[in-house]
Design a protein around this motif. Sequence first.
Motif, PDB file in Angstrom:
ATOM      1  N   LEU A 286       0.758  -1.494   0.267  1.00 34.97           N
ATOM      2  CA  LEU A 286      -0.260  -0.346  -0.159  1.00 34.97           C
ATOM      3  C   LEU A 286       0.647   1.421   0.134  1.00 34.97           C
ATOM      4  CD1 LEU A 286      -2.822  -1.397   2.605  1.00 34.97           C
ATOM      5  CD2 LEU A 286      -3.297  -0.594  -0.184  1.00 34.97           C
ATOM      6  N   GLY A 287       2.149   1.130   0.651  1.00 36.59           N
ATOM      7  CA  GLY A 287       3.644   2.509   0.524  1.00 36.59           C
ATOM      8  C   GLY A 287       3.634   2.755  -0.940  1.00 36.59           C
ATOM      9  N   ALA A 288       3.560   1.411  -1.590  1.00 31.58           N
ATOM     10  CA  ALA A 288       4.301   1.430  -2.824  1.00 31.58           C
ATOM     11  C   ALA A 288       3.245   2.189  -3.526  1.00 31.58           C
ATOM     12  CB  ALA A 288       5.023  -0.171  -3.675  1.00 31.58           C
ATOM     13  N   VAL A 289       1.905   1.911  -3.708  1.00 30.53           N
ATOM     14  CA  VAL A 289       1.118   2.191  -4.522  1.00 30.53           C
ATOM     15  C   VAL A 289       0.878   4.045  -4.485  1.00 30.53           C
ATOM     16  CG1 VAL A 289      -1.586   2.250  -4.264  1.00 30.53           C
ATOM     17  CG2 VAL A 289      -0.593   0.199  -4.870  1.00 30.53           C
ATOM     18  N   ALA A 290       1.315   4.022  -2.332  1.00 30.68           N
ATOM     19  CA  ALA A 290       0.336   5.374  -2.597  1.00 30.68           C
ATOM     20  C   ALA A 290       2.111   6.310  -3.418  1.00 30.68           C
ATOM     21  CB  ALA A 290       0.817   5.635  -1.047  1.00 30.68           C
ATOM     22  N   TYR A 291       3.023   5.615  -2.951  1.00 34.25           N
ATOM     23  CA  TYR A 291       4.251   6.500  -3.590  1.00 34.25           C
ATOM     24  C   TYR A 291       4.233   6.950  -5.480  1.00 34.25           C
ATOM     25  CZ  TYR A 291       9.393   6.593  -5.275  1.00 34.25           C
ATOM     26  OH  TYR A 291      10.529   6.887  -5.775  1.00 34.25           O
ATOM     27  N   VAL A 292       3.920   6.138  -5.801  1.00 34.37           N
ATOM     28  CA  VAL A 292       3.733   6.246  -7.309  1.00 34.37           C
ATOM     29  C   VAL A 292       2.593   6.867  -8.079  1.00 34.37           C
ATOM     30  CG1 VAL A 292       5.087   4.036  -7.728  1.00 34.37           C
ATOM     31  CG2 VAL A 292       2.572   4.138  -7.495  1.00 34.37           C
ATOM     32  N   ASP A 293       1.709   6.911  -6.807  1.00 33.82           N
ATOM     33  CA  ASP A 293       0.651   7.914  -7.131  1.00 33.82           C
ATOM     34  C   ASP A 293       1.070   9.439  -6.855  1.00 33.82           C
ATOM     35  OD1 ASP A 293      -0.941   5.806  -8.040  1.00 33.82           O
ATOM     36  OD2 ASP A 293      -2.445   6.096  -6.260  1.00 33.82           O
ATOM     37  N   SER A 294       2.093   9.682  -5.665  1.00 34.15           N
ATOM     38  CA  SER A 294       2.097  10.652  -5.129  1.00 34.15           C
ATOM     39  C   SER A 294       2.891  10.937  -6.466  1.00 34.15           C
ATOM     40  CB  SER A 294       2.766  10.738  -4.152  1.00 34.15           C
ATOM     41  OG  SER A 294       3.364  11.798  -3.488  1.00 34.15           O
ATOM     42  N   GLU A 295       4.621  10.520  -6.442  1.00 31.94           N
ATOM     43  CA  GLU A 295       4.977  11.181  -7.752  1.00 31.94           C
ATOM     44  C   GLU A 295       4.711  10.503  -8.797  1.00 31.94           C
ATOM     45  OE1 GLU A 295       8.697  11.857  -7.006  1.00 31.94           O
ATOM     46  OE2 GLU A 295       7.530  11.780  -4.627  1.00 31.94           O
ATOM     47  N   LEU A 296       3.893  10.118  -9.411  1.00 31.06           N
ATOM     48  CA  LEU A 296       3.298  10.295 -10.633  1.00 31.06           C
ATOM     49  C   LEU A 296       2.408   9.986 -11.658  1.00 31.06           C
ATOM     50  CD1 LEU A 296       6.461   6.899 -11.196  1.00 31.06           C
ATOM     51  CD2 LEU A 296       6.756   8.778 -11.799  1.00 31.06           C
ATOM     52  N   ASN A 297       1.631  10.454 -10.021  1.00 34.50           N
ATOM     53  CA  ASN A 297       0.027  10.121 -10.712  1.00 34.50           C
ATOM     54  C   ASN A 297      -0.661   9.536 -11.031  1.00 34.50           C
ATOM     55  OD1 ASN A 297      -2.091  11.812 -10.060  1.00 34.50           O
ATOM     56  ND2 ASN A 297      -2.487  13.231 -12.332  1.00 34.50           N
ATOM     57  N   ALA A 298      -0.281   8.602 -10.938  1.00 31.68           N
ATOM     58  CA  ALA A 298      -0.242   7.078 -11.295  1.00 31.68           C
ATOM     59  C   ALA A 298      -1.791   6.408 -11.205  1.00 31.68           C
ATOM     60  CB  ALA A 298       0.392   6.304 -10.114  1.00 31.68           C
ATOM     61  N   GLY A 299      -2.318   6.388 -10.556  1.00 31.64           N
ATOM     62  CA  GLY A 299      -4.124   6.478 -10.536  1.00 31.64           C
ATOM     63  C   GLY A 299      -4.342   5.158  -9.784  1.00 31.64           C
ATOM     64  N   LEU A 300      -3.008   4.272  -9.580  1.00 32.29           N
ATOM     65  CA  LEU A 300      -3.365   3.097  -8.566  1.00 32.29           C
ATOM     66  C   LEU A 300      -4.768   2.883  -7.799  1.00 32.29           C
ATOM     67  CD1 LEU A 300      -0.067   1.011  -9.173  1.00 32.29           C
ATOM     68  CD2 LEU A 300      -2.291   1.026  -9.956  1.00 32.29           C
ATOM     69  N   GLY A 301      -4.142   3.352  -6.577  1.00 30.83           N
ATOM     70  CA  GLY A 301      -4.313   3.843  -5.372  1.00 30.83           C
ATOM     71  C   GLY A 301      -5.950   3.897  -5.835  1.00 30.83           C
ATOM     72  N   GLU A 302      -6.752   5.041  -6.813  1.00 33.24           N
ATOM     73  CA  GLU A 302      -7.860   4.406  -6.690  1.00 33.24           C
ATOM     74  C   GLU A 302      -8.314   4.178  -7.892  1.00 33.24           C
ATOM     75  OE1 GLU A 302     -10.819   7.707  -9.734  1.00 33.24           O
ATOM     76  OE2 GLU A 302      -9.032   8.705  -8.826  1.00 33.24           O
ATOM     77  N   ALA A 303      -7.638   3.238  -8.335  1.00 36.14           N
ATOM     78  CA  ALA A 303      -8.271   2.265  -8.994  1.00 36.14           C
ATOM     79  C   ALA A 303      -8.771   1.081  -8.283  1.00 36.14           C
ATOM     80  CB  ALA A 303      -6.811   1.801 -10.331  1.00 36.14           C
ATOM     81  N   LEU A 304      -7.813   0.718  -7.011  1.00 35.79           N
ATOM     82  CA  LEU A 304      -7.849  -0.036  -6.257  1.00 35.79           C
ATOM     83  C   LEU A 304      -8.637  -0.274  -5.098  1.00 35.79           C
ATOM     84  CD1 LEU A 304      -4.375  -1.631  -6.183  1.00 35.79           C
ATOM     85  CD2 LEU A 304      -5.785  -2.167  -7.439  1.00 35.79           C
ATOM     86  N   SER A 305      -9.523   1.221  -4.927  1.00 36.41           N
ATOM     87  CA  SER A 305      -9.991   1.284  -3.646  1.00 36.41           C
ATOM     88  C   SER A 305     -11.288   2.011  -4.136  1.00 36.41           C
ATOM     89  CB  SER A 305      -9.267   2.848  -2.681  1.00 36.41           C
ATOM     90  OG  SER A 305      -9.367   3.497  -3.653  1.00 36.41           O
ATOM     91  N   THR A 306     -11.500   1.405  -5.902  1.00 38.14           N
ATOM     92  CA  THR A 306     -13.281   2.406  -6.863  1.00 38.14           C
ATOM     93  C   THR A 306     -13.347   0.967  -7.155  1.00 38.14           C
ATOM     94  OG1 THR A 306     -12.193   2.846  -8.840  1.00 38.14           O
ATOM     95  CG2 THR A 306     -12.363   4.422  -6.700  1.00 38.14           C
ATOM     96  N   ASN A 307     -14.827   0.843  -6.859  1.00 43.24           N
ATOM     97  CA  ASN A 307     -15.342  -0.606  -7.772  1.00 43.24           C
ATOM     98  C   ASN A 307     -15.538   0.254  -8.921  1.00 43.24           C
ATOM     99  OD1 ASN A 307     -15.614  -1.732  -5.890  1.00 43.24           O
ATOM    100  ND2 ASN A 307     -17.585  -0.544  -5.187  1.00 43.24           N
TER     101      ASN A 307
END
Length: 169
Positions: free
Chosen positions: A17-38
């Motif tokens: 989860l920290g790695a997901v937050a890191y790439v979302d913060s640095e690269l605006n990757a959107g992984l956190g949103e993709a994995l936390s929504t339906n």
Amino acid sequence: MTIVQAAQSFGIFNQLLGAVAYVDSELNAGLGEALSTNQGQTTVFAPDDDAFVALLEFLDGVRDETIDDITDIPAPIVLAVLEYHLTPGRRGSNSVLARGRNNRTIQTMLDGASFQVDKTGNIFAVGNSSKIFLANQSASNGMVHAIEDVLLPLTPGDILALWDELEGN
């Protein structure tokens, strides 16, 4: 319960989860949103915290700098590694584990990259191998299969060369 909520409830995926937050913060990757929504279904081959500790220890041993946190690794490399752990759709073990002698190919969300899984849950990636130790953890937006190691989409040598290239060395 979404994939992120499920991962949080287990208490063994904090590094992931920290790695997901890191790439979302640095690269605006959107992984956190993709994995936390339906908004779609995703299957995650989720390395536990021990897997990330082992990866960091390995990298610390081969780099000339101290590597003790995922944020010490260039974000584009972390993003590629994370995408290598994701596959589109909801895939239970019946569509992940091989049947018979031939391994099953898992196409990942990393452009054109795949890995193989045998019938006992052993995973054969480009840069290493792992094993599923907890399968079929259902979430509203997909499935989680806990694995023992961080899968590498490149050989360790190629990852180190890419790292040097990203840092301009």
